[in-house]
Design a protein around this motif. Structure first.
Motif, mmCIF file in Angstrom:
data_model
loop_
_atom_site.group_PDB
_atom_site.id
_atom_site.type_symbol
_atom_site.label_atom_id
_atom_site.label_comp_id
_atom_site.label_asym_id
_atom_site.label_seq_id
_atom_site.Cartn_x
_atom_site.Cartn_y
_atom_site.Cartn_z
ATOM 1 N N LEU A 32 0.829 -1.201 0.000
ATOM 2 C CA LEU A 32 0.000 0.000 0.000
ATOM 3 C C LEU A 32 0.867 1.256 0.000
ATOM 4 O O LEU A 32 0.632 2.192 -0.777
ATOM 5 C CB LEU A 32 -0.934 0.005 1.210
ATOM 6 C CG LEU A 32 -1.877 1.211 1.333
ATOM 7 C CD1 LEU A 32 -2.788 1.300 0.113
ATOM 8 C CD2 LEU A 32 -2.700 1.126 2.620
ATOM 9 N N GLY A 33 1.872 1.280 0.860
ATOM 10 C CA GLY A 33 2.787 2.424 0.889
ATOM 11 C C GLY A 33 3.518 2.582 -0.432
ATOM 12 O O GLY A 33 3.678 3.705 -0.927
ATOM 13 N N ALA A 34 3.959 1.454 -1.022
ATOM 14 C CA ALA A 34 4.648 1.505 -2.310
ATOM 15 C C ALA A 34 3.726 2.012 -3.405
ATOM 16 O O ALA A 34 4.137 2.784 -4.285
ATOM 17 C CB ALA A 34 5.189 0.117 -2.667
ATOM 18 N N SER A 35 2.459 1.598 -3.348
ATOM 19 C CA SER A 35 1.489 2.017 -4.363
ATOM 20 C C SER A 35 1.204 3.509 -4.269
ATOM 21 O O SER A 35 1.116 4.208 -5.290
ATOM 22 C CB SER A 35 0.192 1.215 -4.214
ATOM 23 O OG SER A 35 0.421 -0.165 -4.427
ATOM 24 N N TYR A 36 1.053 4.010 -3.051
ATOM 25 C CA TYR A 36 0.843 5.451 -2.880
ATOM 26 C C TYR A 36 2.072 6.232 -3.372
ATOM 27 O O TYR A 36 1.946 7.267 -4.024
ATOM 28 C CB TYR A 36 0.552 5.780 -1.415
ATOM 29 C CG TYR A 36 -0.872 5.498 -0.991
ATOM 30 C CD1 TYR A 36 -1.915 5.483 -1.915
ATOM 31 C CD2 TYR A 36 -1.192 5.267 0.345
ATOM 32 C CE1 TYR A 36 -3.219 5.232 -1.529
ATOM 33 C CE2 TYR A 36 -2.505 5.015 0.751
ATOM 34 C CZ TYR A 36 -3.513 5.001 -0.206
ATOM 35 O OH TYR A 36 -4.807 4.761 0.184
ATOM 36 N N TYR A 37 3.247 5.746 -3.030
ATOM 37 C CA TYR A 37 4.468 6.417 -3.480
ATOM 38 C C TYR A 37 4.569 6.390 -5.002
ATOM 39 O O TYR A 37 4.947 7.385 -5.635
ATOM 40 C CB TYR A 37 5.698 5.746 -2.865
ATOM 41 C CG TYR A 37 7.003 6.331 -3.343
ATOM 42 C CD1 TYR A 37 7.502 7.504 -2.790
ATOM 43 C CD2 TYR A 37 7.725 5.720 -4.371
ATOM 44 C CE1 TYR A 37 8.696 8.059 -3.245
ATOM 45 C CE2 TYR A 37 8.913 6.264 -4.829
ATOM 46 C CZ TYR A 37 9.391 7.428 -4.272
ATOM 47 O OH TYR A 37 10.565 7.984 -4.730
ATOM 48 N N PHE A 38 4.223 5.250 -5.591
ATOM 49 C CA PHE A 38 4.257 5.079 -7.045
ATOM 50 C C PHE A 38 3.392 6.136 -7.722
ATOM 51 O O PHE A 38 3.798 6.765 -8.705
ATOM 52 C CB PHE A 38 3.748 3.676 -7.399
ATOM 53 C CG PHE A 38 3.708 3.363 -8.871
ATOM 54 C CD1 PHE A 38 4.814 2.847 -9.514
ATOM 55 C CD2 PHE A 38 2.548 3.560 -9.612
ATOM 56 C CE1 PHE A 38 4.780 2.544 -10.875
ATOM 57 C CE2 PHE A 38 2.497 3.268 -10.965
ATOM 58 C CZ PHE A 38 3.616 2.760 -11.592
ATOM 59 N N TYR A 39 2.195 6.360 -7.186
ATOM 60 C CA TYR A 39 1.292 7.340 -7.785
ATOM 61 C C TYR A 39 1.737 8.763 -7.478
ATOM 62 O O TYR A 39 1.693 9.640 -8.341
ATOM 63 C CB TYR A 39 -0.132 7.125 -7.270
ATOM 64 C CG TYR A 39 -1.171 7.905 -8.058
ATOM 65 C CD1 TYR A 39 -1.651 7.402 -9.268
ATOM 66 C CD2 TYR A 39 -1.643 9.133 -7.609
ATOM 67 C CE1 TYR A 39 -2.587 8.109 -10.006
ATOM 68 C CE2 TYR A 39 -2.582 9.850 -8.345
ATOM 69 C CZ TYR A 39 -3.047 9.340 -9.532
ATOM 70 O OH TYR A 39 -3.974 10.049 -10.273
ATOM 71 N N MET A 40 2.184 9.003 -6.258
ATOM 72 C CA MET A 40 2.571 10.355 -5.854
ATOM 73 C C MET A 40 3.847 10.830 -6.546
ATOM 74 O O MET A 40 4.131 12.032 -6.576
ATOM 75 C CB MET A 40 2.744 10.406 -4.338
ATOM 76 C CG MET A 40 1.447 10.253 -3.565
ATOM 77 S SD MET A 40 1.710 10.030 -1.791
ATOM 78 C CE MET A 40 2.344 11.663 -1.358
ATOM 79 N N ALA A 41 4.615 9.920 -7.122
ATOM 80 C CA ALA A 41 5.810 10.309 -7.866
ATOM 81 C C ALA A 41 5.438 11.147 -9.079
ATOM 82 O O ALA A 41 6.267 11.895 -9.607
ATOM 83 C CB ALA A 41 6.592 9.072 -8.313
ATOM 84 N N TRP A 42 4.174 11.049 -9.510
ATOM 85 C CA TRP A 42 3.694 11.865 -10.633
ATOM 86 C C TRP A 42 3.216 13.230 -10.148
ATOM 87 O O TRP A 42 3.733 14.251 -10.548
ATOM 88 C CB TRP A 42 2.556 11.127 -11.367
ATOM 89 C CG TRP A 42 1.809 11.997 -12.323
ATOM 90 C CD1 TRP A 42 2.273 12.528 -13.492
ATOM 91 C CD2 TRP A 42 0.453 12.454 -12.181
ATOM 92 N NE1 TRP A 42 1.296 13.293 -14.090
ATOM 93 C CE2 TRP A 42 0.171 13.263 -13.317
ATOM 94 C CE3 TRP A 42 -0.535 12.259 -11.220
ATOM 95 C CZ2 TRP A 42 -1.071 13.865 -13.499
ATOM 96 C CZ3 TRP A 42 -1.766 12.850 -11.403
ATOM 97 C CH2 TRP A 42 -2.024 13.641 -12.531
ATOM 98 N N LYS A 43 2.227 13.279 -9.280
ATOM 99 C CA LYS A 43 1.701 14.538 -8.753
ATOM 100 C C LYS A 43 1.138 14.237 -7.361
ATOM 101 O O LYS A 43 0.011 13.737 -7.243
ATOM 102 C CB LYS A 43 0.626 15.089 -9.680
ATOM 103 C CG LYS A 43 0.326 16.571 -9.452
ATOM 104 C CD LYS A 43 -0.514 17.138 -10.575
ATOM 105 C CE LYS A 43 -0.797 18.614 -10.385
ATOM 106 N NZ LYS A 43 0.423 19.447 -10.365
ATOM 107 N N PRO A 44 1.879 14.537 -6.312
ATOM 108 C CA PRO A 44 1.533 14.094 -4.949
ATOM 109 C C PRO A 44 0.130 14.462 -4.489
ATOM 110 O O PRO A 44 -0.560 13.641 -3.880
ATOM 111 C CB PRO A 44 2.601 14.783 -4.081
ATOM 112 C CG PRO A 44 3.735 15.037 -4.996
ATOM 113 C CD PRO A 44 3.132 15.299 -6.336
ATOM 114 N N GLU A 45 -0.328 15.687 -4.792
ATOM 115 C CA GLU A 45 -1.605 16.147 -4.234
ATOM 116 C C GLU A 45 -2.805 15.370 -4.767
ATOM 117 O O GLU A 45 -3.854 15.323 -4.119
ATOM 118 C CB GLU A 45 -1.808 17.645 -4.490
ATOM 119 C CG GLU A 45 -1.739 18.068 -5.934
ATOM 120 C CD GLU A 45 -0.353 18.483 -6.385
ATOM 121 O OE1 GLU A 45 -0.251 19.379 -7.253
ATOM 122 O OE2 GLU A 45 0.622 17.907 -5.866
#
Length: 491
Positions: A32-45
């Motif tokens: 879950l943490g990796a998935s959130y980081y994966f997506y936030m690497a594009w645009k965190p907000e």
């Protein structure tokens, strides 16, 4: 984060190593943490949009399950639909409809003061929205129990291999896998890496390599007529297939390494003999989603034949709008709806002709018939891609009107040499691209599989490793690294 980026090259091995090193009960938190980081690497907000959808659907599904009254259950279903589709509409469709209304009002010289918003479309919003909607609808229908583990449910919504471009997984397939303990399995690791390699080959060598021809023509189509327009359209058919199926291969392969099985999203679609068969082979997770949650609720095949045609057309009209907030996508979807309706209408006549002529009983005629069917289907699909790829409706209409003009005129062919090649096209790279396309077609034709490289797993070890290194060397030498975005990220 892009699959074909240096960040992912570091990110994925670290996640994989950590995943197999920590106890099973903590793995969901890591993913879950990796998935959130994966997506936030594009645009965190923009992660807040996923969290909002996750929270609402988690509680709405639990509340639905607790209600015996169907009306009360519907209230929570409507909450889920309104929140998810509301977010999707605002970010993806508001400006489209607003601009369309403004154009109509201006046509009648009426004042319209509602302004459009300068907002960025969240990456993968259509994919994760449809994935979570299928879950809440299934809970409402009583087809599955509501997930009580919030972390597991959040992981289902955001699982990074398929988060931004699918496959769109159903909860009954993916959720149970998060509870299974996955041991380190050498064969799965090799199979996953093999599938990822094939995906990178399709994306970075073929799709990104051939894109320069497509972009050169489709960015300024009025400079061309005849053969260059046909060539660019066929090249786009190859580009979008290799781009999207390449993403699916990487997603399926990376998930397999971690122990998860994602559904197949492509099955050699360009070998289809009809448009109906094409949609059973192309973007299978989306096609099946529309079948289960749009086409069947409209009545499916259980109604009068005229209503079946209407259901088909509406389903593909909505599918076109799902792909993009532009009239070109609406027309693309409508076109495929018309294809399918016409196919249904003429099917009895085709079957009668085949029965009378007994073509299927004569091998050479049966083979020729199959080839003609595939050529016709591919041509119809390519014509549809004109509207999918065109920058505007006017560009699409120009290409449609001029792609067959002057085919007998040699000047049409000289455009390839005089305009396309001097514009920065690397001729040696193009040769490699077209050889790669040939390799792709031959391997798929022989293996009858979209994941053709999987067929080498039972070949002699020398042949296997020669194949792996051959593809890897081609990727290293001829892959395009300048613009790595996947086409379907915009949807």
């Amino acid at each position: 984060m892009l699959f074909n980026s240096f960040e992912f090259l570091i990110f994925f091995p670290l996640v994989t190593i950590a995943y197999f090193m920590i106890p099973h009960k903590y793995r969901w938190a890591l993913l879950l943490g990796a998935s959130y980081y994966f997506y936030m690497a594009w645009k965190p907000e923009y992660i807040i949009l996923i969290i909002i959808s996750t929270v609402i659907d988690y509680f709405a599904s639990i509340m639905m399950e607790k209600q015996d009254d169907k009306k009360k259950r519907k209230r929570f279903l409507y909450l889920s639909l309104a929140s998810n589709l509301g977010i999707l509409f605002f970010f993806k469709y508001f400006n489209f409809f607003n601009d369309s209304i403004r154009a109509v009002m201006e046509l009648f010289t009426l004042e319209y003061s509602v302004r459009s918003f300068d907002i960025l479309l969240p990456m993968g919003i259509s994919f994760y929205t449809f994935q979570t909607l299928s879950y809440t609808i299934d809970v409402y229908r009583g087809r599955r129990k509501a997930e009580r583990h919030f972390g597991i449910f959040a992981l289902y919504v955001t699982f990074f291999p398929q988060l931004v471009a699918g496959p769109i997984e159903r909860s009954d397939r993916l959720l149970p896998q998060f509870y299974e303990k996955h041991e380190f399995d050498y064969n799965r690791i090799v199979s996953g890496l093999r599938r990822m390699l094939w995906g990178f080959f399709k994306k970075m060598v073929i799709a990104d390599g051939i894109a320069i021809i497509v972009d050169r023509v489709y960015d300024s189509p009025q400079q061309f007529y005849g053969f260059p327009l046909i060539l660019a359209t066929v090249c786009f058919a190859i580009q979008i297939y290799c781009d999207f199926s390449g993403y699916s291969d990487i997603a399926i392969g990376s998930a397999r390494i971690l122990g998860f099985d994602l559904m197949e999203n492509f099955k050699s679609p360009y070998f289809s003999k009809s448009i109906s068969e094409f949609w059973k082979r192309w973007h299978i997770s989306l096609s099946s989603w529309f079948k289960d949650y749009v086409y069947i609720p409209l009545g499916g095949n259980r109604v009068k034949v005229q209503r079946v045609y209407f259901n088909l057309f509406i389903t593909f009209l909505v599918s076109g709008l799902w792909h993009g907030a532009d009239w070109t996508f609406v027309i693309w979807g409508a076109l495929h709806g018309v294809y399918l309706v016409i196919g249904r209408i003429i099917k009895p006549l085709k079957e009668k002709i085949i029965k009378i002529t007994r073509i299927d009983n004569i091998p050479i005629l049966n083979l020729l018939h199959g080839m003609i069917q595939r050529i016709i289907t591919f041509s119809l699909v390519c014509y549809g891609w004109v509207f999918f790829r065109a920058e505007s409706l006017s560009d699409a209409m120009y290409i449609s009107k001029n792609m067959f003009n002057g085919l007998g005129n040699m000047k049409s062919l000289t455009y390839i040499k005089d305009i396309l090649l001097p514009s920065g096209v690397d001729k040696e790279r193009l040769i490699i691209v077209f050889i790669s396309v040939l390799i792709l077609l031959v391997t798929q034709a022989i293996s009858r599989r979209d994941d053709a490289i999987e067929s080498v797993h039972n070949k002699p070890i020398v042949m296997r490793w020669v194949s792996y290194y051959f593809i890897l060397i081609i990727i290293i030498l001829f892959a395009v690294f300048e613009d790595g975005n996947f086409i379907y990220f915009q949807f």
